[in-house]
Design a protein around this motif. Structure first.
Motif, mmCIF file in Angstrom:
data_model
loop_
_atom_site.group_PDB
_atom_site.id
_atom_site.type_symbol
_atom_site.label_atom_id
_atom_site.label_comp_id
_atom_site.label_asym_id
_atom_site.label_seq_id
_atom_site.Cartn_x
_atom_site.Cartn_y
_atom_site.Cartn_z
ATOM 1 N N GLY A 129 74.819 15.069 47.023
ATOM 2 C CA GLY A 129 73.824 14.534 47.923
ATOM 3 C C GLY A 129 72.456 15.148 47.701
ATOM 4 N N ILE A 130 71.439 14.500 48.288
ATOM 5 C CA ILE A 130 70.073 15.006 48.161
ATOM 6 C C ILE A 130 69.373 14.959 49.519
ATOM 7 N N VAL A 131 68.381 15.823 49.658
ATOM 8 C CA VAL A 131 67.450 15.787 50.778
ATOM 9 C C VAL A 131 66.061 15.636 50.177
ATOM 10 N N ALA A 132 65.423 14.493 50.409
ATOM 11 C CA ALA A 132 64.112 14.193 49.845
ATOM 12 C C ALA A 132 63.090 14.135 50.972
ATOM 13 N N LEU A 133 62.217 15.125 51.029
ATOM 14 C CA LEU A 133 61.246 15.267 52.102
ATOM 15 C C LEU A 133 59.868 14.857 51.612
ATOM 16 N N SER A 134 59.392 13.715 52.058
ATOM 17 C CA SER A 134 58.035 13.243 51.744
ATOM 18 C C SER A 134 57.823 13.021 50.251
ATOM 19 N N GLY A 135 58.613 12.134 49.668
ATOM 20 C CA GLY A 135 58.474 11.839 48.249
ATOM 21 C C GLY A 135 58.520 10.355 47.956
ATOM 22 N N TYR A 136 58.734 10.031 46.690
ATOM 23 C CA TYR A 136 58.827 8.644 46.247
ATOM 24 C C TYR A 136 59.513 8.610 44.896
ATOM 25 N N PHE A 156 69.530 11.874 52.206
ATOM 26 C CA PHE A 156 68.682 12.080 53.385
ATOM 27 C C PHE A 156 67.243 11.960 52.918
ATOM 28 N N ILE A 157 66.521 10.986 53.449
ATOM 29 C CA ILE A 157 65.111 10.792 53.114
ATOM 30 C C ILE A 157 64.306 10.870 54.398
ATOM 31 N N SER A 158 63.238 11.663 54.387
ATOM 32 C CA SER A 158 62.353 11.723 55.552
ATOM 33 C C SER A 158 60.908 11.602 55.085
ATOM 34 N N VAL A 165 48.875 12.188 52.072
ATOM 35 C CA VAL A 165 49.012 12.533 50.649
ATOM 36 C C VAL A 165 49.862 11.502 49.914
ATOM 37 N N LEU A 166 51.064 11.260 50.416
ATOM 38 C CA LEU A 166 51.959 10.258 49.854
ATOM 39 C C LEU A 166 52.266 9.260 50.968
ATOM 40 N N PRO A 167 51.851 8.017 50.820
ATOM 41 C CA PRO A 167 51.969 7.037 51.908
ATOM 42 C C PRO A 167 53.390 6.883 52.441
ATOM 43 N N TYR A 168 53.466 6.710 53.737
ATOM 44 C CA TYR A 168 54.748 6.526 54.414
ATOM 45 C C TYR A 168 55.568 5.408 53.777
ATOM 46 N N GLN A 169 54.905 4.324 53.381
ATOM 47 C CA GLN A 169 55.608 3.185 52.810
ATOM 48 C C GLN A 169 56.353 3.547 51.525
ATOM 49 N N TRP A 170 55.876 4.566 50.818
ATOM 50 C CA TRP A 170 56.576 4.996 49.605
ATOM 51 C C TRP A 170 57.938 5.581 49.954
ATOM 52 N N GLY A 171 58.015 6.286 51.071
ATOM 53 C CA GLY A 171 59.304 6.802 51.525
ATOM 54 C C GLY A 171 60.227 5.681 51.958
ATOM 55 N N VAL A 172 59.655 4.680 52.638
ATOM 56 C CA VAL A 172 60.434 3.508 53.045
ATOM 57 C C VAL A 172 60.994 2.791 51.824
ATOM 58 N N ALA A 173 60.167 2.632 50.797
ATOM 59 C CA ALA A 173 60.604 1.948 49.574
ATOM 60 C C ALA A 173 61.736 2.712 48.893
ATOM 61 N N ALA A 174 61.664 4.035 48.919
ATOM 62 C CA ALA A 174 62.715 4.851 48.299
ATOM 63 C C ALA A 174 64.042 4.651 49.018
ATOM 64 N N GLN A 175 64.017 4.672 50.345
ATOM 65 C CA GLN A 175 65.273 4.492 51.073
ATOM 66 C C GLN A 175 65.808 3.077 50.887
ATOM 67 N N GLU A 176 64.941 2.101 50.753
ATOM 68 C CA GLU A 176 65.393 0.728 50.500
ATOM 69 C C GLU A 176 66.081 0.633 49.144
ATOM 70 N N HIS A 188 64.759 9.166 58.045
ATOM 71 C CA HIS A 188 64.136 9.732 59.235
ATOM 72 C C HIS A 188 62.617 9.688 59.086
ATOM 73 N N SER A 189 61.952 9.187 60.097
ATOM 74 C CA SER A 189 60.490 9.188 60.113
ATOM 75 C C SER A 189 59.995 10.038 61.272
ATOM 76 N N TYR A 190 58.823 10.619 61.091
ATOM 77 C CA TYR A 190 58.264 11.526 62.089
ATOM 78 C C TYR A 190 56.779 11.246 62.272
ATOM 79 N N GLN A 191 56.286 11.534 63.472
ATOM 80 C CA GLN A 191 54.857 11.390 63.752
ATOM 81 C C GLN A 191 54.124 12.630 63.238
ATOM 82 N N GLU A 192 54.193 12.791 61.908
ATOM 83 C CA GLU A 192 53.628 13.970 61.253
ATOM 84 C C GLU A 192 52.844 13.546 60.013
ATOM 85 N N GLY A 193 52.169 14.530 59.416
ATOM 86 C CA GLY A 193 51.491 14.308 58.156
ATOM 87 C C GLY A 193 52.386 14.701 56.993
#
Length: 216
Positions: A129-136, A156-158, A165-176, A188-193
């Motif tokens: 498994g992997i944990v990918a925090l704010s990537g693409y 796990f993608i957040s 720095v890296l747009p939120y949509q890039w994380g969405v695309a990765a999980q898709e 997981h999404s957060y109201q953070e930068g």
């Protein structure tokens, strides 16, 4: 055997002879180092052998695993070398330490998340498994790399919805993409930068422990 990359190791205080332990490989972000990411996994050394790897490219004030030609497009030479080096390091760790080959996890932040997702796709079922925090996932990885099956792989993608720095949509695309590949994805999404919040840390810790126990 000499390690193919510089790293720092944390592990349970008491090692039981002949026991194999799950392994967690940490991959830091741009300009950071192998020590700065340990805070994200505080306490997990009670269960895991945790290997934090230093990037092979000097980038003050620290190191990186790749640089960029243009925004969002990693320089291919450095990126390919990073993938090869981390792959070699995983092989090294499995041979040199009492780790369970069936319980290998990757965790990365920012470009470390980029590398974690790429390695999940290139190593396939070798990775539990992997944990990918704010990537693409770079486009050339999807188009040109040898992608292995990841069906059932734990992912796990957040991502911060306010990431500048890296747009939120890039994380969405990765999980898709991982969903399309039939991985077992927790998004997981957060109201953070561009950061790892306390809630994000709590969520990833719980996810890792549940995955470890639930699939044992």
């Amino acid at each position: 055997m000499n390690a193919p990359m510089i790293y720092e190791l944390r592990k349970p205080k008491r090692i039981i002879p002949n026991k194999k332990y799950p392994a967690l490989f940490l991959i830091h972000g741009k300009g950071s180092n192998e020590q700065n990411i340990f805070d994200v996994v505080e306490g997990l050394e009670k269960e895991f052998f945790i290997f934090s790897i230093r990037g092979h490219i000097p980038q003050p004030p620290g190191y990186s695993f790749f640089t960029f030609k243009v925004y969002g497009q990693p320089d291919r030479d450095g990126f390919d070398e990073g993938v090869e080096r981390i792959t070699s390091f995983i092989d090294y760790a499995v041979k040199e330490y009492p780790v369970d080959r069936s319980h290998l996890y990757l965790l990365g932040f920012s470009q470390g998340a980029v590398m974690s997702m790429t390695l999940a796709l290139t190593l396939g079922h070798k990775i539990r498994g992997i944990v990918a925090l704010s990537g693409y996932i770079p486009q050339f990885v999807l188009e040109e790399y040898d992608i292995k099956p990841v069906d059932g792989q734990s992912v796990f993608i957040s991502h911060g919805e306010k990431d500048p720095v890296l747009p939120y949509q890039w994380g969405v695309a990765a999980q898709e993409y991982f969903n399309e590949m039939k991985a077992s994805v927790s998004f997981h999404s957060y109201q953070e930068g561009h950061t790892v919040s306390a809630k994000n840390q709590e969520d990833l810790t719980n996810w890792l422990m549940n995955d470890l126990k639930g699939k044992g």
